[in-house]
Scaffold this active site. Sequence first.
Site, PDB file in Angstrom:
ATOM      1  N   GLY A  47       2.582  -5.776 -14.773  1.00 60.19           N
ATOM      2  CA  GLY A  47       2.210  -7.173 -14.564  1.00 60.19           C
ATOM      3  C   GLY A  47       3.032  -7.756 -13.427  1.00 60.19           C
ATOM      4  O   GLY A  47       3.955  -7.120 -12.917  1.00 60.19           O
ATOM      5  N   LYS A  48       2.708  -8.947 -12.992  1.00 64.65           N
ATOM      6  CA  LYS A  48       3.468  -9.645 -11.952  1.00 64.65           C
ATOM      7  C   LYS A  48       3.061 -11.107 -11.985  1.00 64.65           C
ATOM      8  O   LYS A  48       1.938 -11.416 -12.397  1.00 64.65           O
ATOM      9  CB  LYS A  48       3.135  -9.054 -10.574  1.00 64.65           C
ATOM     10  CG  LYS A  48       4.213  -9.244  -9.545  1.00 64.65           C
ATOM     11  CD  LYS A  48       5.269  -8.175  -9.647  1.00 64.65           C
ATOM     12  CE  LYS A  48       6.363  -8.367  -8.629  1.00 64.65           C
ATOM     13  NZ  LYS A  48       7.317  -7.251  -8.648  1.00 64.65           N
TER      14      LYS A  48
END
Length: 408
Positions: free
Chosen positions: A101-102
């Site tokens: 994720g980011k």
Amino acid sequence: MSAFTNAMRQLDLAATIAPLDPKTLDALHHPARTINVEFSIVMDDGSTRFFHGYRVQWNNVRGPFKGGLRFHTQVDLDEVKALAFWMTIKCAVAGIPFGGGKGGVTVNPKELSSGELERLTRAFTRAIADCIGSDKDIPAPDVNTTPQIMDWLADEYGKVIGHQDLAVVTGKTVGKGGSEGRGTATAQGGFYVFDVYRQKFGVDPESLSVVIQGFGNAGETMAKIFHHHGYKVVAVSDSKGGIHSEHGLDIPGVIEHKKKTGSVTGFNNLETLTQEQLLTLPCGLLVPSALENQLTAEIAPRVQAQMILELANGPTTPEADAYFAKHGVTVIPDVLANSGGVTTSFLEWQQNKIGEHWDEGRVFQRLEPLMRQAAQDVISTAEKYGATQREAAFILAIERIAEAMKGE
Ligand code: NAD
């Protein structure tokens, strides 16, 4: 080419080399969820200001989503999607039980007071609190976000859910459950990975000369580690330029010089090199540790290194990568070479989950076999498919994700 297009091209290329599961490949082309939030804080002058924040959750079949949060004016969803995808690959290559994720907030944190920055972090945490959690999605520091910011996030999240859950975020200060060794873990992990390749290719440490671009957290620590192990670090650079001594630089002296003057340039009155001169110096190992897209199609034919260790994210363009593959230059890819950072984040998460605090020796004792195993696995995959190390890292990651998807 956009970062995301490039990422998807890497994925498609891996699929042309190995028989990868079509269902997994299809799933890896799409984020599981893209979260957009708008939230406001009261500024120091009493006014109210709205901010835009987001979180891209790419894939979680191997474990909770994992990846950094950036506070930056140029929120580029395309780039963040690419980074979330690459985190999915990186965690699978490293063999740690996380997905990718980011996320971030569109803001210049340098324009905020410390109080405003804290209120922004806490408001953003409340806005995404439903989507994160130590078994759901675990943020970490990235561009312009610090251990202090991670502490605020952990504290605010605990208030929202009504109890403390320190493992919701990694990269915290040591006093708030952060791990010893996190500051130097990326370079330390990169060194373990390099050492596996060194043994594999029979490289003699005595004769190997090392060139390092970038002298920040990753590059300076890497220079220190190579110097400590008796390697000849012949050139280093920062944003102001590079320095070179074919007999090897006195790295502790360079660090001292940089502390006093703010740059490595000017050390011992050595001539200042351009980045291009530095990248094309004769050497056994080149370690890009600064920015993306440094090794381009234009520079690649003049690069004299036999091996490249990508401590930075995305330092090699696809065209340069193809050139290196054709001309026998081994590129140890970023998703493997710099995965010591996220692997130590995993160790922080583990410590928080079981309520322990390990000293640095114990952290690195656990980091080392994980990194060496990851490097061995990539090398074996490359041999199995006759692939480059980057292609092999992608194939290995996709195979591991496909394995996890079998139960879905
Ligand atoms: P940093 O900000 O601490 O250091 C960056 C260094 O690059 C500085 O020395 C800066 O002067 C230099 N630099 C900037 N522009 C340059 C230019 N044009 N030419 C040469 N040098 C230049 O950053 P960092 O944490 O060391 O990260 C460096 C790279 O490593 C990034 O790509 C980052 O994504 C990657 N990385 C870092 C970590 C980590 O734990 N720090 C983990 C994974 C990947």
